[in-house]
Design a protein around this motif. Structure first.
Motif, PDB file in Angstrom:
ATOM      1  N   PHE A  38      -5.897 -11.800  36.890  1.00  0.00           N
ATOM      2  CA  PHE A  38      -7.129 -11.202  36.691  1.00  0.00           C
ATOM      3  C   PHE A  38      -8.056 -10.887  37.894  1.00  0.00           C
ATOM      4  CE2 PHE A  38     -11.673 -12.618  36.339  1.00  0.00           C
ATOM      5  CZ  PHE A  38     -11.945 -11.680  35.317  1.00  0.00           C
ATOM      6  N   ASN A  39      -8.714  -9.967  37.798  1.00  0.00           N
ATOM      7  CA  ASN A  39      -9.445  -9.337  38.973  1.00  0.00           C
ATOM      8  C   ASN A  39     -10.783  -9.213  38.665  1.00  0.00           C
ATOM      9  OD1 ASN A  39      -9.985  -8.325  41.549  1.00  0.00           O
ATOM     10  ND2 ASN A  39      -8.916  -6.416  41.193  1.00  0.00           N
ATOM     11  N   PRO A  40     -11.732 -10.041  38.975  1.00  0.00           N
ATOM     12  CA  PRO A  40     -13.499 -10.018  38.533  1.00  0.00           C
ATOM     13  C   PRO A  40     -13.818  -8.832  38.708  1.00  0.00           C
ATOM     14  CG  PRO A  40     -12.754 -11.408  40.582  1.00  0.00           C
ATOM     15  CD  PRO A  40     -11.692 -11.097  40.108  1.00  0.00           C
ATOM     16  N   THR A  41     -14.868  -8.287  37.876  1.00  0.00           N
ATOM     17  CA  THR A  41     -15.479  -7.143  37.976  1.00  0.00           C
ATOM     18  C   THR A  41     -16.092  -7.053  39.299  1.00  0.00           C
ATOM     19  OG1 THR A  41     -15.775  -7.442  35.611  1.00  0.00           O
ATOM     20  CG2 THR A  41     -17.058  -5.754  36.814  1.00  0.00           C
ATOM     21  N   SER A  42     -16.713  -7.850  40.008  1.00  0.00           N
ATOM     22  CA  SER A  42     -17.256  -7.835  41.359  1.00  0.00           C
ATOM     23  C   SER A  42     -16.290  -7.246  42.341  1.00  0.00           C
ATOM     24  CB  SER A  42     -17.613  -9.190  41.868  1.00  0.00           C
ATOM     25  OG  SER A  42     -16.843 -10.232  41.766  1.00  0.00           O
ATOM     26  N   ASN A  43     -14.930  -7.382  41.966  1.00  0.00           N
ATOM     27  CA  ASN A  43     -13.981  -6.615  42.933  1.00  0.00           C
ATOM     28  C   ASN A  43     -13.447  -5.428  42.647  1.00  0.00           C
ATOM     29  OD1 ASN A  43     -13.939  -8.964  44.530  1.00  0.00           O
ATOM     30  ND2 ASN A  43     -11.807  -9.589  43.487  1.00  0.00           N
ATOM     31  N   LEU A  44     -14.009  -4.821  41.509  1.00  0.00           N
ATOM     32  CA  LEU A  44     -13.894  -3.432  41.151  1.00  0.00           C
ATOM     33  C   LEU A  44     -14.921  -2.422  41.112  1.00  0.00           C
ATOM     34  CD1 LEU A  44     -11.926  -4.788  37.833  1.00  0.00           C
ATOM     35  CD2 LEU A  44     -11.002  -3.880  39.963  1.00  0.00           C
ATOM     36  N   LYS A  45     -14.762  -1.259  41.833  1.00  0.00           N
ATOM     37  CA  LYS A  45     -15.714  -0.070  42.081  1.00  0.00           C
ATOM     38  C   LYS A  45     -14.641   0.963  42.397  1.00  0.00           C
ATOM     39  CE  LYS A  45     -19.702  -1.874  44.177  1.00  0.00           C
ATOM     40  NZ  LYS A  45     -20.628  -1.975  45.023  1.00  0.00           N
ATOM     41  N   ASP A  46     -15.024   2.316  41.792  1.00  0.00           N
ATOM     42  CA  ASP A  46     -14.415   3.463  42.294  1.00  0.00           C
ATOM     43  C   ASP A  46     -14.461   3.989  43.850  1.00  0.00           C
ATOM     44  OD1 ASP A  46     -13.733   3.931  39.649  1.00  0.00           O
ATOM     45  OD2 ASP A  46     -15.424   5.216  39.236  1.00  0.00           O
ATOM     46  N   SER A  47     -15.288   3.151  44.526  1.00  0.00           N
ATOM     47  CA  SER A  47     -15.246   3.341  45.950  1.00  0.00           C
ATOM     48  C   SER A  47     -14.373   2.540  46.633  1.00  0.00           C
ATOM     49  CB  SER A  47     -16.604   3.279  46.550  1.00  0.00           C
ATOM     50  OG  SER A  47     -17.169   1.998  46.398  1.00  0.00           O
ATOM     51  N   PHE A  48     -13.747   1.438  45.938  1.00  0.00           N
ATOM     52  CA  PHE A  48     -12.936   0.765  46.851  1.00  0.00           C
ATOM     53  C   PHE A  48     -11.667   1.513  46.967  1.00  0.00           C
ATOM     54  CE2 PHE A  48     -15.376  -3.400  45.273  1.00  0.00           C
ATOM     55  CZ  PHE A  48     -16.215  -3.400  46.223  1.00  0.00           C
ATOM     56  N   GLU A  49     -10.701   0.849  47.829  1.00  0.00           N
ATOM     57  CA  GLU A  49      -9.614   1.450  48.201  1.00  0.00           C
ATOM     58  C   GLU A  49      -8.067   1.424  47.476  1.00  0.00           C
ATOM     59  OE1 GLU A  49      -6.713   1.234  52.185  1.00  0.00           O
ATOM     60  OE2 GLU A  49      -8.575   0.201  52.261  1.00  0.00           O
ATOM     61  N   PHE A  50      -8.166  -0.029  46.763  1.00  0.00           N
ATOM     62  CA  PHE A  50      -6.670  -0.198  46.238  1.00  0.00           C
ATOM     63  C   PHE A  50      -6.848  -0.044  44.814  1.00  0.00           C
ATOM     64  CE2 PHE A  50      -7.531  -3.110  50.178  1.00  0.00           C
ATOM     65  CZ  PHE A  50      -6.651  -2.392  50.825  1.00  0.00           C
ATOM     66  N   PRO A  51      -5.813   1.001  44.413  1.00  0.00           N
ATOM     67  CA  PRO A  51      -5.651   1.108  42.876  1.00  0.00           C
ATOM     68  C   PRO A  51      -5.383  -0.243  41.941  1.00  0.00           C
ATOM     69  CG  PRO A  51      -3.952   2.065  44.189  1.00  0.00           C
ATOM     70  CD  PRO A  51      -4.711   1.554  45.195  1.00  0.00           C
ATOM     71  N   THR A  52      -6.104  -0.165  40.890  1.00  0.00           N
ATOM     72  CA  THR A  52      -5.638  -1.687  40.126  1.00  0.00           C
ATOM     73  C   THR A  52      -4.960  -1.017  38.761  1.00  0.00           C
ATOM     74  OG1 THR A  52      -7.694  -2.549  40.884  1.00  0.00           O
ATOM     75  CG2 THR A  52      -7.025  -3.287  38.761  1.00  0.00           C
ATOM     76  N   PHE A  53      -3.695  -1.348  38.665  1.00  0.00           N
ATOM     77  CA  PHE A  53      -3.123  -1.255  37.689  1.00  0.00           C
ATOM     78  C   PHE A  53      -2.991  -2.069  36.288  1.00  0.00           C
ATOM     79  CE2 PHE A  53      -1.022   1.125  40.916  1.00  0.00           C
ATOM     80  CZ  PHE A  53      -0.379   2.246  40.430  1.00  0.00           C
ATOM     81  N   GLY A  54      -3.300  -1.661  35.516  1.00  0.00           N
ATOM     82  CA  GLY A  54      -3.532  -2.309  33.934  1.00  0.00           C
ATOM     83  C   GLY A  54      -2.195  -1.980  33.194  1.00  0.00           C
ATOM     84  N   GLY A  55      -2.254  -2.210  31.716  1.00  0.00           N
ATOM     85  CA  GLY A  55      -1.330  -1.770  30.882  1.00  0.00           C
ATOM     86  C   GLY A  55      -1.148  -0.282  30.693  1.00  0.00           C
ATOM     87  N   ASN A  56      -2.005   0.580  31.123  1.00  0.00           N
ATOM     88  CA  ASN A  56      -1.657   1.924  31.045  1.00  0.00           C
ATOM     89  C   ASN A  56      -1.891   2.644  32.263  1.00  0.00           C
ATOM     90  OD1 ASN A  56      -0.882   4.258  29.813  1.00  0.00           O
ATOM     91  ND2 ASN A  56      -3.102   4.805  29.227  1.00  0.00           N
ATOM     92  N   GLY A  57      -1.488   2.136  33.543  1.00  0.00           N
ATOM     93  CA  GLY A  57      -1.639   2.794  34.732  1.00  0.00           C
ATOM     94  C   GLY A  57      -2.893   2.524  35.378  1.00  0.00           C
ATOM     95  N   VAL A  58      -3.646   3.292  36.259  1.00  0.00           N
ATOM     96  CA  VAL A  58      -4.588   3.088  37.211  1.00  0.00           C
ATOM     97  C   VAL A  58      -5.784   2.830  36.375  1.00  0.00           C
ATOM     98  CG1 VAL A  58      -6.248   3.591  39.139  1.00  0.00           C
ATOM     99  CG2 VAL A  58      -3.484   4.103  39.005  1.00  0.00           C
ATOM    100  N   THR A  59      -6.517   1.508  36.473  1.00  0.00           N
ATOM    101  CA  THR A  59      -7.874   1.428  35.667  1.00  0.00           C
ATOM    102  C   THR A  59      -8.999   1.419  36.263  1.00  0.00           C
ATOM    103  OG1 THR A  59      -7.533  -0.858  35.960  1.00  0.00           O
ATOM    104  CG2 THR A  59      -6.704  -0.056  33.926  1.00  0.00           C
ATOM    105  N   GLY A  60      -8.824   1.500  37.521  1.00  0.00           N
ATOM    106  CA  GLY A  60      -9.961   1.368  38.717  1.00  0.00           C
ATOM    107  C   GLY A  60      -9.694   1.064  40.038  1.00  0.00           C
ATOM    108  N   TYR A  61     -10.430   0.801  41.000  1.00  0.00           N
ATOM    109  CA  TYR A  61     -10.153   0.352  42.331  1.00  0.00           C
ATOM    110  C   TYR A  61     -10.798  -0.881  42.762  1.00  0.00           C
ATOM    111  CZ  TYR A  61      -8.357   5.062  42.441  1.00  0.00           C
ATOM    112  OH  TYR A  61      -7.410   6.233  42.179  1.00  0.00           O
ATOM    113  N   SER A  62      -9.576  -1.741  43.636  1.00  0.00           N
ATOM    114  CA  SER A  62     -10.144  -2.980  44.009  1.00  0.00           C
ATOM    115  C   SER A  62     -10.534  -3.105  45.329  1.00  0.00           C
ATOM    116  CB  SER A  62      -9.127  -3.795  43.702  1.00  0.00           C
ATOM    117  OG  SER A  62      -9.238  -5.270  43.908  1.00  0.00           O
TER     118      SER A  62
END
Length: 192
Positions: A38-62
């Protein structure tokens, strides 16, 4: 992708039937799988550097990364369970996915990506309620294990095709920019 799938079939045959008679190994002999975290919403933003992979690929940036190596990610839950993705070196993998946490022997990731695509992991989805895949069937599945140089030969073809696609994309962008510039001149009456 269709071209690369046909190259894969030419080089390795059907990986389920193993008609080219490669050595096979169980998934748990080749890999150690793990569910993402689990990755909390506070760690997720499009301006962050690291791609976040969910069930269908990149869901945002961490803001943080979970792993610091490239690996294969398999969608674990939902409509896209069984979908296959290859990560860059540093990324986060959510609890909606399973990933290869450890490689017990050296294998090429481009080869593995296409191997997993052909194995149709979605066929192991439990469909009571929301579809989901557990680690057990992919750990117990037989995987063809061709010699590493053959895997690497396939990977070099994949890289060449990807390079051609990137070049084609860049050329298309240049053509579109030129077309738009000409259209602006035409509307201003500047074309003679």
């Amino acid at each position: 992708k269709d071209f690369l799938k046909s190259v894969f079939m030419e080089m390795f045959g059907d990986p389920i039937k193993n008609n080219k008679k490669f050595e096979t190994k169980k998934g748990n002999e080749l890999f150690k799988f793990s569910s993402g975290k689990f990755n909390p919403t506070s760690n997720l933003k499009d301006s962050f550097e690291f791609p976040t992979f969910g069930g269908n690929g990149v869901t945002g940036y961490s803001k943080n990364y979970l792993i610091d190596y490239s690996t294969i990610v398999i969608g674990r839950v939902g409509a896209y369970c069984g979908s296959i993705h290859k990560t860059p070196a540093k990324s986060w993998i959510t609890d909606n996915a399973i990933y290869i946490k450890e490689f017990k022997q050296k294998m090429d990731l481009d080869f593995l990506f296409f191997l997993f695509e052909f194995l149709d992991i979605n066929r192991f989805a439990l469909t009571v309620g929301q579809p989901k895949i557990t680690q057990s069937p992919i750990e117990n599945l037989d995987y063809i294990n061709p010699p590493l140089p053959l895997q690497q030969k396939f990977a070099s073809i994949v890289r060449e095709v990807e390079s051609m696609k990137e070049h084609q994309k860049h050329s298309k962008e240049q053509i579109n920019n030129l077309f738009n510039a000409l259209m602006q001149k035409a509307f201003k009456g500047e074309l003679v």
